[in-house]
Scaffold this motif. Structure first.
Motif, PDB file in Angstrom:
ATOM      1  N   LYS A   6      26.757  -1.443  39.946  1.00  0.00           N
ATOM      2  CA  LYS A   6      25.884  -0.276  40.605  1.00  0.00           C
ATOM      3  C   LYS A   6      25.909   0.785  39.485  1.00  0.00           C
ATOM      4  N   LYS A   7      24.763   1.437  39.319  1.00  0.00           N
ATOM      5  CA  LYS A   7      24.859   2.544  38.378  1.00  0.00           C
ATOM      6  C   LYS A   7      24.316   3.522  39.272  1.00  0.00           C
ATOM      7  N   TYR A   8      24.995   4.337  39.797  1.00  0.00           N
ATOM      8  CA  TYR A   8      24.800   5.362  40.936  1.00  0.00           C
ATOM      9  C   TYR A   8      23.948   6.777  40.124  1.00  0.00           C
ATOM     10  N   ALA A   9      23.203   7.448  40.682  1.00  0.00           N
ATOM     11  CA  ALA A   9      22.520   8.246  40.150  1.00  0.00           C
ATOM     12  C   ALA A   9      22.121   9.411  41.348  1.00  0.00           C
ATOM     13  N   SER A  59      21.051  22.715  41.265  1.00  0.00           N
ATOM     14  CA  SER A  59      22.309  22.159  41.675  1.00  0.00           C
ATOM     15  C   SER A  59      23.139  21.228  40.702  1.00  0.00           C
ATOM     16  N   GLU A  60      24.105  21.708  40.130  1.00  0.00           N
ATOM     17  CA  GLU A  60      24.900  21.089  39.068  1.00  0.00           C
ATOM     18  C   GLU A  60      26.181  20.576  39.381  1.00  0.00           C
ATOM     19  N   ARG A  61      26.856  19.572  38.671  1.00  0.00           N
ATOM     20  CA  ARG A  61      28.122  18.881  39.156  1.00  0.00           C
ATOM     21  C   ARG A  61      28.138  18.004  38.038  1.00  0.00           C
ATOM     22  N   CYS A  62      29.317  17.082  38.197  1.00  0.00           N
ATOM     23  CA  CYS A  62      29.648  16.010  37.128  1.00  0.00           C
ATOM     24  C   CYS A  62      28.329  14.988  36.907  1.00  0.00           C
ATOM     25  N   ASN A  63      27.978  14.642  35.815  1.00  0.00           N
ATOM     26  CA  ASN A  63      27.035  13.958  35.698  1.00  0.00           C
ATOM     27  C   ASN A  63      27.305  12.395  35.605  1.00  0.00           C
ATOM     28  N   HIS A  64      28.515  11.987  35.776  1.00  0.00           N
ATOM     29  CA  HIS A  64      28.844  10.625  36.003  1.00  0.00           C
ATOM     30  C   HIS A  64      28.341   9.689  34.964  1.00  0.00           C
ATOM     31  N   CYS A  65      28.398  10.217  33.647  1.00  0.00           N
ATOM     32  CA  CYS A  65      27.561   9.559  32.499  1.00  0.00           C
ATOM     33  C   CYS A  65      28.215   8.188  32.276  1.00  0.00           C
ATOM     34  N   SER A  66      27.249   7.465  31.824  1.00  0.00           N
ATOM     35  CA  SER A  66      27.245   6.039  31.491  1.00  0.00           C
ATOM     36  C   SER A  66      28.380   5.803  30.237  1.00  0.00           C
ATOM     37  N   SER A  67      28.132   6.957  29.343  1.00  0.00           N
ATOM     38  CA  SER A  67      28.996   6.930  28.241  1.00  0.00           C
ATOM     39  C   SER A  67      29.642   8.184  28.479  1.00  0.00           C
ATOM     40  N   ALA A  68      30.793   8.259  29.112  1.00  0.00           N
ATOM     41  CA  ALA A  68      31.560   9.401  29.639  1.00  0.00           C
ATOM     42  C   ALA A  68      32.784   9.951  28.464  1.00  0.00           C
ATOM     43  N   SER A 164       8.187   7.872  39.504  1.00  0.00           N
ATOM     44  CA  SER A 164       6.958   8.497  39.896  1.00  0.00           C
ATOM     45  C   SER A 164       6.762   9.771  39.257  1.00  0.00           C
ATOM     46  N   ARG A 165       7.922  10.587  39.336  1.00  0.00           N
ATOM     47  CA  ARG A 165       7.875  11.989  38.847  1.00  0.00           C
ATOM     48  C   ARG A 165       8.336  12.132  37.404  1.00  0.00           C
ATOM     49  N   LYS A 166       8.214  13.391  36.655  1.00  0.00           N
ATOM     50  CA  LYS A 166       8.734  13.720  35.493  1.00  0.00           C
ATOM     51  C   LYS A 166      10.139  14.199  35.848  1.00  0.00           C
ATOM     52  N   SER A 167      11.159  13.849  34.895  1.00  0.00           N
ATOM     53  CA  SER A 167      12.443  14.350  35.057  1.00  0.00           C
ATOM     54  C   SER A 167      13.088  14.526  33.676  1.00  0.00           C
ATOM     55  N   LYS A 168      14.403  15.229  33.799  1.00  0.00           N
ATOM     56  CA  LYS A 168      15.290  15.458  32.695  1.00  0.00           C
ATOM     57  C   LYS A 168      16.724  15.456  33.138  1.00  0.00           C
ATOM     58  N   THR A 169      17.445  15.341  32.016  1.00  0.00           N
ATOM     59  CA  THR A 169      18.722  15.322  32.335  1.00  0.00           C
ATOM     60  C   THR A 169      19.485  16.472  31.719  1.00  0.00           C
ATOM     61  N   LEU A 170      20.692  16.942  31.687  1.00  0.00           N
ATOM     62  CA  LEU A 170      21.239  17.994  30.894  1.00  0.00           C
ATOM     63  C   LEU A 170      21.963  17.609  29.625  1.00  0.00           C
ATOM     64  N   ASN A 174      23.890  15.275  23.869  1.00  0.00           N
ATOM     65  CA  ASN A 174      25.273  14.944  23.595  1.00  0.00           C
ATOM     66  C   ASN A 174      25.597  13.660  23.420  1.00  0.00           C
ATOM     67  N   GLY A 175      24.589  12.514  23.990  1.00  0.00           N
ATOM     68  CA  GLY A 175      24.838  11.091  23.892  1.00  0.00           C
ATOM     69  C   GLY A 175      25.975  10.948  25.057  1.00  0.00           C
ATOM     70  N   THR A 176      25.884  11.351  26.242  1.00  0.00           N
ATOM     71  CA  THR A 176      26.824  11.261  27.255  1.00  0.00           C
ATOM     72  C   THR A 176      25.980  10.040  28.222  1.00  0.00           C
ATOM     73  N   GLU A 177      24.841   9.846  28.235  1.00  0.00           N
ATOM     74  CA  GLU A 177      23.936   9.141  29.188  1.00  0.00           C
ATOM     75  C   GLU A 177      24.120   9.722  30.635  1.00  0.00           C
ATOM     76  N   PRO A 178      23.811  11.090  30.660  1.00  0.00           N
ATOM     77  CA  PRO A 178      24.212  11.713  32.246  1.00  0.00           C
ATOM     78  C   PRO A 178      23.364  10.943  32.960  1.00  0.00           C
ATOM     79  N   ASN A 179      23.818  10.946  34.490  1.00  0.00           N
ATOM     80  CA  ASN A 179      23.005  10.099  35.406  1.00  0.00           C
ATOM     81  C   ASN A 179      22.762  11.236  36.802  1.00  0.00           C
ATOM     82  N   VAL A 180      22.726  12.497  36.366  1.00  0.00           N
ATOM     83  CA  VAL A 180      22.282  13.449  37.243  1.00  0.00           C
ATOM     84  C   VAL A 180      20.806  13.922  36.881  1.00  0.00           C
TER      85      VAL A 180
END
Lengths: 184, 332
Positions: A6-9, A59-68, A164-170, A174-180
């Motif tokens: 699973k890749k949680y986002a 609303s920000e938090r740990c990004n549970h990066c794929s490359s943390a 379906s929507r335009k999105s961005k990550t924070l 930095n190459g961390t592949e964030p998942n928020v």
């Protein structure tokens, strides 16, 4: 069919978020976060000069990066990806020495030490999602701005929103592949 | 204009309880690790060149300090841990991607290496002390302890070259590691330059040399001073490379390096306490001495040691000041 990890986002709609802070309070209560620390926080970003201004609330938090970088820098293996997931970053408090390498490594400053000494942070309410519940911040959000799910599953709520929507990550640079993700 | 405000509690500042990362302990540990590496490398080279007669301190005596400094450094590191009970988990695993894990194992290699180096030079370096110790040991367990010690010493003396040849790469690994520990974090653009490895290595050897200068006299002092001058010049050269790398390394790095180059509050601290007091002034004093002007012999090495401490304290502190100001920028 091959069973995939699973890749949680988390997908957060900045057009709906009103910055009420319910997510912050719910998280503190649910996870017994000690005084002075916080796993979730709200950022209000204002751009422009009056009267031509726009505001984005996140609303920000740990990004549970794929490359943390926190997992990579941990000398004891205390910071790890939870089994069965690609990216759910957890801290094993029985291995954590409090060396704070992970805190130095996190570009989001999402980690902190608790009075007991070990390092802690957002877990996407791992204990709740195990039972099929949603994370506490999502459950209380009065604007229904927070969505959570598995983006390896194309049919999930979050996958559909991201398609379906335009999105961005924070800080993607930095190459961390964030998942928020933030819907903009 | 772009302004971010945290409306809900995140940090009162990065020094607030729970959010604080590293204080004085880690830079002091990096300094002591560097000086240990320097002592090991210099002593090993002198052992290989068999300079014990002319240069007794650097060849035979100074190495006794290596495990002392290393232990003090590890003590400082231990003080920094917030969950001290789990300290052993460093040695329950090896994490390929973690510089700190590499470091903890390197530290563990340094102990036997430096002890073997001490054993192989002790009889020459501390002959009086050796006689005293062996007299004391004679009475313990019918002299069995003494026999064991004698055996270990003659073994190490016989294999002195092998020991020295192992010591050099171990020392280099330790010296470079102290710099890479900082440079491996891309979240802290000020540190994120692999050249910190060579910079800390050279600085470590230079402080090791300065420590030898403090203990030695006449010819040896001049000889090691000559080496230290070259090391300091190399350090200045690497420092310029560090600046070039940061200035040209993209927005985040060039913004971060402004703390040392841009006339910020921290700029004079860096230039006065590290570059001037720790590098330029020792070079100047050495030059004055070579012109025949009398200068207190302890002044130059003490300045080099001071500079070594300052480099590490300033570099660690500056990255956290940048972290703090980025939060403050958001708050106001």
């Amino acid at each position: 069919m091959k069973t995939e990890n699973k890749k949680y986002a988390m997908v957060i709609d900045t057009k709906l978020c009103v910055g009420c802070g319910a997510c912050v309070a719910a998280c503190k209560t649910e996870n017994n976060v000690p005084d002075g620390r916080s796993r979730v926080w709200v950022a209000e970003e204002v751009s422009g000069t009056f009267p031509d201004i726009s505001m984005e609330i996140r609303s920000e938090r740990c990004n549970h990066c794929s490359s943390a970088p926190c997992v990579d820098s941990c000398p004891t293996g205390a910071s790890h990806y939870k089994k069965g997931t690609v990216n759910l970053v957890m801290v094993n408090e029985n291995r954590c020495t409090g060396c704070k390498a992970c805190m130095a490594a996190c570009p989001y400053d999402a980690r902190f030490t608790v009075p007991e000494g070990y390092v802690s942070k957002c877990t996407f309410c791992s204990h709740r999602i195990e039972k099929g519940d949603s994370p506490a911040c999502m459950a209380v959000c009065p604007a229904k701005a927070i969505h959570f799910g598995d983006i390896n599953n194309r049919e999930s709520d979050v996958s559909r929103l991201l398609r379906s929507r335009k999105s961005k990550t924070l800080l993607p640079e930095n190459g961390t592949e964030p998942n928020v993700y933030y819907l903009v | 204009m772009n302004e971010i405000t945290y409306t809900t509690q995140k940090m009162a500042g990065s020094y607030a309880e729970g959010w604080h990362i590293w204080g004085w302990e880690v830079p002091i540990y990096l300094f002591l690790g560097g000086i240990t590496a320097g002592i090991i490398i210099i002593a090993a080279l002198m052992m290989l060149k068999k300079r014990g007669k002319d240069f007794p301190v650097s060849t035979n005596r100074v190495i006794l300090w290596a495990p002392v400094f290393l232990s003090l450094g590890m003590g400082a590191l231990f003080l920094d841990l917030t969950n001290k009970l789990n300290v052993l988990s460093f040695y329950m695993t090896f994490e390929m991607t973690s510089v700190m894990s590499w470091g903890s194992w390197i530290l563990l290699i340094i102990y036997p290496v430096s002890i073997l180096m001490i054993l192989s030079t002790f009889r020459e370096g501390y002959s009086e002390l050796y006689v005293k110790i062996s007299k004391k040991l004679e009475t313990i367990m019918d002299g069995k302890v003494l026999k064991l010690l004698e055996y270990m010493i003659s073994f190490s003396e016989k294999n002195r070259d092998v020991i020295a040849k192992t010591a050099i790469p171990s020392g280099i690994a330790l010296g470079i590691y102290t710099g890479i520990l900082l440079s491996a974090f891309n979240a802290r653009p000020l540190w994120n330059s692999a050249i910190l490895g060579p910079l800390f290595l050279v600085s470590g050897i230079s402080t090791g040399a300065a420590f030898i200068i403090l203990l030695s006299e006449k010819d040896e002092r001049h000889f090691i001073s000559g080496i230290d001058v070259k090391l300091i010049m190399t350090e200045l050269f690497i420092l310029v490379l560090y600046f070039i790398g940061q200035i040209t390394g993209g927005a985040s790095k060039s913004e971060a390096i402004n703390i040392f180059l841009g006339g910020d509050l921290f700029t004079p601290v860096f230039w006065i306490f590290f570059v001037f007091a720790g590098l330029i002034l020792p070079l100047f004093l050495d030059w004055q001495e070579s012109r025949g002007i009398e200068i207190h012999p302890k002044l130059q090495p003490l300045l080099v040691l001071f500079g070594g401490v300052m480099l590490r304290i300033i570099l660690v502190k500056a990255a956290f000041i940048l972290r703090d100001t980025s939060i403050h920028k958001m708050l106001y």
